[in-house]
Design an enzyme around this catalytic site. Structure first.
Site, PDB file in Angstrom:
ATOM      1  N   ASP A  22     -52.214 -45.878  27.567  1.00  0.00           N
ATOM      2  CA  ASP A  22     -51.631 -45.209  26.415  1.00  0.00           C
ATOM      3  C   ASP A  22     -52.711 -44.299  25.836  1.00  0.00           C
ATOM      4  O   ASP A  22     -53.890 -44.393  26.207  1.00  0.00           O
ATOM      5  CB  ASP A  22     -51.178 -46.255  25.399  1.00  0.00           C
ATOM      6  CG  ASP A  22     -50.629 -45.649  24.122  1.00  0.00           C
ATOM      7  OD1 ASP A  22     -49.908 -44.634  24.191  1.00  0.00           O
ATOM      8  OD2 ASP A  22     -50.940 -46.176  23.037  1.00  0.00           O
TER       9      ASP A  22
ATOM     10  N   ASP B 127     -52.985 -42.802  21.925  1.00  0.00           N
ATOM     11  CA  ASP B 127     -53.400 -43.096  20.555  1.00  0.00           C
ATOM     12  C   ASP B 127     -53.588 -44.592  20.353  1.00  0.00           C
ATOM     13  O   ASP B 127     -52.694 -45.389  20.630  1.00  0.00           O
ATOM     14  CB  ASP B 127     -52.358 -42.557  19.575  1.00  0.00           C
ATOM     15  CG  ASP B 127     -52.254 -41.043  19.640  1.00  0.00           C
ATOM     16  OD1 ASP B 127     -53.288 -40.382  19.474  1.00  0.00           O
ATOM     17  OD2 ASP B 127     -51.144 -40.536  19.885  1.00  0.00           O
TER      18      ASP B 127
END
Length: 284
Positions: free
Chosen positions: A7, A9
């Protein structure tokens, strides 16, 4: 061939509080919108996948009237798109400024994976320009060039729907049972599990208290050795991987020994349902 999908953020860098939140608020100010999100309010907004989707949570009838916005849905969509484009510009400027450091261990683990022949990718519901700016910050230009990026509106449904991970897995020609996803949020974990991937979680600023039942490993961060030492705190280790002071590639590879559910391999990303999850089998 094994693969590592990050991922963005909260995983590559802890960007929400000091990157996205001020970028949203500066955008609201520039457009004269009568809202500023506090830290506590934004802690709830991060549970909504996608920047445009977070902005759309504002669009109650009272807000639309107070802000003098059009009531026509298509016109409102155009306004939101304008806001989001500007927010992305502000955010990427913050990232380029270098005030937000990469999270411990992400470059070290990615470099080890690349050296071992693993496929590298990022799968995120953020805008692609935002993701690429954080990827370059976290990995450096040479290693970042080894990553495939799947981001933003390449799928309609955002996390916790599994679509972005299913799209990435199919695009890379991978078998889901060979993939470890690294996430920081429950929504991200649910997306990874829904696509049949093993998931390691590194908790971030807004996610430390979330429920990560189903993750193969939950740690405070991947950690780093001296001289920039950051020691990993293991929060959940259901497979008995037992990481040391910091997570190494062998720890993540061990998560794949849990096996997988072959029925995920031929799913159409557009048909995936983030509802009842079929967890990967665990060794006894």
């Amino acid at each position: 061939m094994p693969a590592l999908i990050f991922d963005c953020d909260g995983v590559l860098a802890d960007t929400e509080r000091d990157g996205h939140l001020p970028a949203f608020n500066e955008t609201f100010e520039e457009f004269g919108l009568p809202v500023r999100w506090s830290d506590a309010e934004y802690a709830e907004k991060v549970k909504v996948g996608g920047g445009k989707e977070r902005m759309r949570t504002l669009l109650t009838p009272d807000f639309v009237a107070a802000a003098g916005l059009p009531s026509d849905p298509a016109a409102l969509d155009e306004r939101v798109a304008d806001w989001h484009r500007r927010k992305t510009e502000i955010y990427t400027g913050i990232i380029r400024g270098g005030s937000i450091p990469p999270r411990p261990g992400v470059r070290r683990v990615a470099a080890a994976a690349h050296g071992a022949g693993w496929t590298l990718a990022v799968a995120s519901t953020s805008a692609e320009a935002s993701v690429r700016s954080v990827l370059a910050l976290a990995m450096g230009p040479e290693l970042a060039a080894r990553f495939s990026v799947f981001a933003g509106d390449v799928v309609q449904r955002k996390k916790p729907a599994p679509d972005i991970y299913a799209f990435a897995v199919r695009g890379l020609g991978l078998d889901p049972v060979d993939v470890v996803a690294i996430e920081d949020s429950r929504n991200g974990m649910l997306a990874a599990l829904g696509a049949g991937l093993a998931c390691a979680v590194t908790t971030s600023a807004y996610t430390g208290e979330e429920d990560f039942t189903g993750a193969s490993l939950v740690v405070s961060s991947l950690g780093d050795p001296p001289p920039e030492e950051t020691v990993t705190r293991v929060l959940s280790d259901p497979l008995g991987v037992h990481p040391g002071r910091y997570v190494v590639l062998a720890d993540l590879a061990a998560l794949l020994t849990a096996g997988g559910d072959e029925s995920y391999g031929s799913l159409d990303p557009g048909s995936l349902d983030p509802g009842p999850l079929r967890p990967r089998p665990r060794p006894h």
